[in-house]
Design a protein around this motif. Structure first.
Motif, PDB file in Angstrom:
ATOM      1  N   SER A  39     -43.938 -26.095  47.111  1.00 44.48           N
ATOM      2  CA  SER A  39     -44.489 -27.074  48.395  1.00 44.48           C
ATOM      3  C   SER A  39     -45.617 -27.870  48.295  1.00 44.48           C
ATOM      4  O   SER A  39     -46.319 -28.931  48.297  1.00 44.48           O
ATOM      5  CB  SER A  39     -44.742 -26.465  49.426  1.00 44.48           C
ATOM      6  OG  SER A  39     -43.317 -26.262  49.789  1.00 44.48           O
ATOM      7  N   THR A  48     -39.184 -23.893  51.432  1.00 49.70           N
ATOM      8  CA  THR A  48     -39.529 -25.229  50.788  1.00 49.70           C
ATOM      9  C   THR A  48     -38.132 -25.698  50.667  1.00 49.70           C
ATOM     10  O   THR A  48     -37.832 -26.667  50.193  1.00 49.70           O
ATOM     11  CB  THR A  48     -40.019 -24.055  49.417  1.00 49.70           C
ATOM     12  OG1 THR A  48     -41.712 -23.874  49.823  1.00 49.70           O
ATOM     13  CG2 THR A  48     -40.086 -25.179  48.515  1.00 49.70           C
ATOM     14  N   TYR A  60     -41.758 -29.016  53.787  1.00 53.71           N
ATOM     15  CA  TYR A  60     -42.793 -29.011  53.283  1.00 53.71           C
ATOM     16  C   TYR A  60     -44.526 -28.984  53.153  1.00 53.71           C
ATOM     17  O   TYR A  60     -45.231 -27.677  52.749  1.00 53.71           O
ATOM     18  CB  TYR A  60     -43.315 -30.025  52.178  1.00 53.71           C
ATOM     19  CG  TYR A  60     -41.612 -30.390  51.247  1.00 53.71           C
ATOM     20  CD1 TYR A  60     -41.201 -29.372  50.322  1.00 53.71           C
ATOM     21  CD2 TYR A  60     -41.507 -31.562  50.449  1.00 53.71           C
ATOM     22  CE1 TYR A  60     -40.122 -29.664  49.307  1.00 53.71           C
ATOM     23  CE2 TYR A  60     -40.620 -32.158  49.923  1.00 53.71           C
ATOM     24  CZ  TYR A  60     -39.637 -31.088  49.115  1.00 53.71           C
ATOM     25  OH  TYR A  60     -38.863 -31.438  48.149  1.00 53.71           O
TER      26      TYR A  60
END
Length: 555
Positions: A174, A140, A163
Motif C-alpha cells: 500500500s 490492501t 490503501y
C-alpha cells in the motif's frame, strides 16, 4: 408529669415495635446473606464459564497456529500434488479457527489461484472479514480490487481509503502504491514530497533486507571478457580482504586508518569497474572510515556503483539526493532511485508466476497478478494487464469496463515513457475504444510517440495528414511522415510502399483536368472507395504486374 406516663404507657409498644424491627432485620439479614451467596455462586459459575471459554479460545488459536505452521512446512518441502492438497486442508482448518495469517494466505491463494482453483468471490468475503479485524493485508487487497472493480464495486475513492488505512498499518504494498499515486497525481494531488515519504519507507525496509542477506557480491561478468590474469584464487583473496575490512568497519576499529591495503584494493577494483568495490569506497568516504569524510566523493562512487547495478548504492544515492548531502537536493531524483530499490521487493516474484499462469492458459490468474503489479507502478505489468484485458475473455470483468480499464493502464505506461503504450493510447482515441472518438488527441499521442522514434506512430500521422483527420490535410507532410516511417523501421517498408501507391494514385486523379470536369462528387466517391479498400486494390495491381512480368519472361 404527663410525659413520663405517656412514655410508660407507650413503652411496651415501642419495645414490641423495636423487637419486631429486630426480628425483621434479622430475617432480612438472612435473606441478604442467602442472596449474596446465590449471587456469589452465580458469579463463580460465570467466571468458571468465562475462564473455560478463554481457555478454549487460547487452545483454538494455538491449534490454528500449529495447523498454519504445519501447512507452511509442508508447502516448503512439497514435491507433489498430494502434499499441496494436504497443506491446503491444514490452511483451511487454521483459517476456520480464526488464525489471521492463515486467513490472509488462504484469501491470497484463492484470489491469485495459487495451489487452488481461483475463486474471487470467496477471496473477497475473506478479505472483508480481515479488513474489519484491522488486517492491513485485507485492506490492501480490497483497495486493489476496488481500483479495478474485481469482485467488488469499482471505486477509486474506496481504494484510496483502504490503501491509506493499510499504509498506516505498515503495509509495504500500500505504501508503494500511494508513493506511485502521489508521484504521478493519480486520484490524489500530485506531490513529490508525499511520494518521497512513502517510497522511502519501503526502500528502507528493502535496503535493510539486502544488508541482512548480504552474500558474496555477484559480478555480472561476461566469460569472453574475463581477464586471463584474474584467477579464481585471486577472487577469493579479494573477497577475504573485503570481508576483513567490513568486519573492522562494523566493529568500529580505531586502527582502521592503518589498513591502507584495503583502501588500495577497493580503489584498484573500482577503477576496473567492480560495482561492489565502488560501493565500498562510497561507504568509506560517506562514513569517514579509514579516509577523511568526503560526501562528494561518496556520491561519486555510489553513482558509479549504481550504474553497475549495485542496489544498495542506488539506495544510498537516493538518500543523498533526498537530504542534499554531497549533491544538490532533488526530490524527483530521490523518488526515482527509491522506486528502483522498491521494485526489488519480493512481490516482483509475481512476474514469474503471472507469466507461467498466462503460458499455461490461466489468463484470469495471470491478469490479477499483473494488475496488482501494475497498481504498484510497474510499467511492464501495466502493458501486460491491458493486453490481457483487450485480447482475452476475462469473466470477472464486465465487458463494458474492459476498454476503459485497458486505456487507463495504457496511459499510465505511456506516462512512464513506454512508446508502444503511447501508440495504443492514440489508437484508443482514434477508434473510440472505451472513450469518445477524438482525432486531435490521437494525433497528439502519435506525435509524442513519433518523437520517440516509433515507426507505427509516424505512419499513423502520415495517414491522418493525408486525409485531414483531426489535423489540416497536408499531402507534403503525409509524404514526409511516410518517408520517416520507412527510414525508422525496415518493417514499415511494405505498408509505406502500399500507402505511397494509394497516395500517388489519388494525387494523379486530382491533377487530371478530365477528372475535375467529371465533378467533385465522383472524386470524393473514388477517394472513399480507395480509403476503405486501398490495400486490396494495390495487392490486386501488384499481382497483375507479377503475372505480366512472369508471362513476359516465359515468352
Amino acid at each position: 408529669m404527663k410525659a413520663p406516663l405517656v412514655a410508660l404507657v407507650l413503652m411496651p409498644f415501642w419495645v414490641t415495635v423495636h423487637k419486631s424491627e429486630e426480628i425483621l432485620q434479622n430475617k432480612r439479614g438472612v435473606n441478604i446473606s442467602k442472596e449474596e451467596t446465590l449471587n456469589k455462586s452465580k458469579r463463580l459459575t460465570v467466571q468458571d464459564s468465562f475462564s473455560s471459554e478463554v481457555e478454549e479460545e487460547v487452545e483454538r488459536k494455538d491449534k490454528g497456529r500449529q495447523f498454519y505452521q504445519r501447512s507452511l512446512k509442508i508447502l516448503k518441502h512439497s514435491k507433489n500434488k498430494e502434499d499441496t492438497e494436504k497443506a491446503h486442508r491444514l490452511l483451511v482448518k487454521a483459517a476456520k479457527m480464526g488464525n489471521q495469517k492463515a486467513m490472509e494466505q488462504l484469501a491470497s491463494d484463492m484470489l491469485f489461484g495459487n495451489n487452488v482453483p481461483q475463486n474471487v468471490e470467496a477471496a473477497v468475503s475473506l478479505y472483508e472479514i480481515l479488513a474489519d479485524e484491522g488486517s492491513h493485508k485485507g485492506q490492501t487487497a480490497l483497495g486493489f480490487l476496488s481500483s479495478y472493480g474485481i469482485g467488488v464495486e469499482y471505486s477509486q475513492s474506496k481504494a484510496l481509503v483502504y490503501y491509506t488505512f493499510a499504509s498506516n498499518g505498515g503495509n509495504l504494498i500500500s505504501q508503494m502504491i500511494l508513493g506511485y499515486r502521489y508521484w504521478l497525481g493519480i486520484n490524489v494531488p500530485r506531490s513529490c514530497e508525499a511520494a518521497l515519504i512513502y517510497y522511502k519507507k519501503v526502500a528502507d525496509y528493502i535496503a535493510s533486507k539486502l544488508e541482512e542477506n548480504e552474500d558474496k557480491p555477484v559480478e555480472k561478468v561476461k566469460l569472453m571478457e574475463r581477464s586471463e590474469n584474474l584467477g579464481f584464487d585471486t577472487e577469493i583473496l579479494d573477497w577475504d580482504v573485503h570481508q576483513y575490512y567490513k568486519f573492522l568497519a562494523e566493529r568500529g576499529d580505531t586502527q582502521i586508518q592503518n589498513h591502507s591495503e584495503a583502501f588500495k584494493y577497493f580503489h584498484k577494483a573500482a577503477e576496473k569497474g567492480y560495482a561492489q568495490a565502488q560501493f565500498q569506497l562510497g561507504l568509506m568516504y560517506h562514513n569517514g572510515s579509514g579516509v577523511k569524510r568526503d560526501y562528494k566523493l561518496a556520491f561519486h562512487y555510489f553513482y558509479l556503483a549504481s550504474q553497475n547495478g549495485q542496489p544498495l548504492a542506488v539506495y544510498h544515492l537516493a538518500e543523498m539526493y533526498a537530504t542534499g548531502m554531497g549533491a544538490f537536493r532533488s526530490c524527483q531524483n530521490a523518488v526515482k532511485l527509491y522506486r528502483t530499490v522498491c521494485e526489488l521487493g519480493r512481490w516482483s516474484d509475481k512476474f514469474l508466476t503471472a507469466h507461467f499462469a498466462y503460458q499455461t492458459g490461466n489468463v484470469e490468474s495471470s491478469l490479477v497478478q499483473y494488475a496488482l503489479l501494475a497498481e504498484m507502478g510497474y510499467e511492464v505489468a501495466q502493458c501486460n494487464s491491458a493486453h490481457i484485458m483487450e485480447s482475452e475473455n476475462v469473466k470477472f470483468l464486465h465487458r463494458e469496463q474492459i476498454y476503459s480499464l485497458a486505456l487507463l493502464l495504457w496511459k499510465r505506461a505511456a506516462n512512464q515513457g513506454n512508446i508502444f503504450a503511447r501508440v495504443k493510447t492514440g489508437d484508443y482515441h482514434f477508434y473510440g475504444f472505451g472513450i469518445k472518438r477524438d482525432y486531435l488527441t490521437a494525433a497528439v499521442h502519435y506525435n509524442l510517440a513519433a518523437n520517440q522514434q516509433s515507426a507505427q506512430a509516424m505512419f499513423n500521422l502520415a495517414y491522418m495528414y493525408e486525409y485531414g483527420l483531426g489535423i489540416p490535410k497536408d499531402i507534403h507532410l503525409a509524404r514526409r511522415w511516410y518517408d520517416l516511417a520507412a527510414e525508422t523501421s525496415p518493417d514499415a517498408f511494405i505498408p509505406v510502399f502500399l500507402a505511397y501507391i494509394r497516395l500517388e494514385v489519388m494525387h494523379l486523379f486530382t491533377d487530371l483536368q478530365l477528372l475535375k470536369q467529371m465533378g467533385n462528387w465522383k472524386l470524393s466517391d473514388l477517394d472513399h472507395m480507395l480509403r476503405l479498400h486501398w490495400d486490396l486494390i494495390v495487392m490486386i495491381v501488384i499481382v497483375l504486374l507479377l503475372i505480366l512480368l512472369i508471362s513476359s519472361r516465359q515468352n
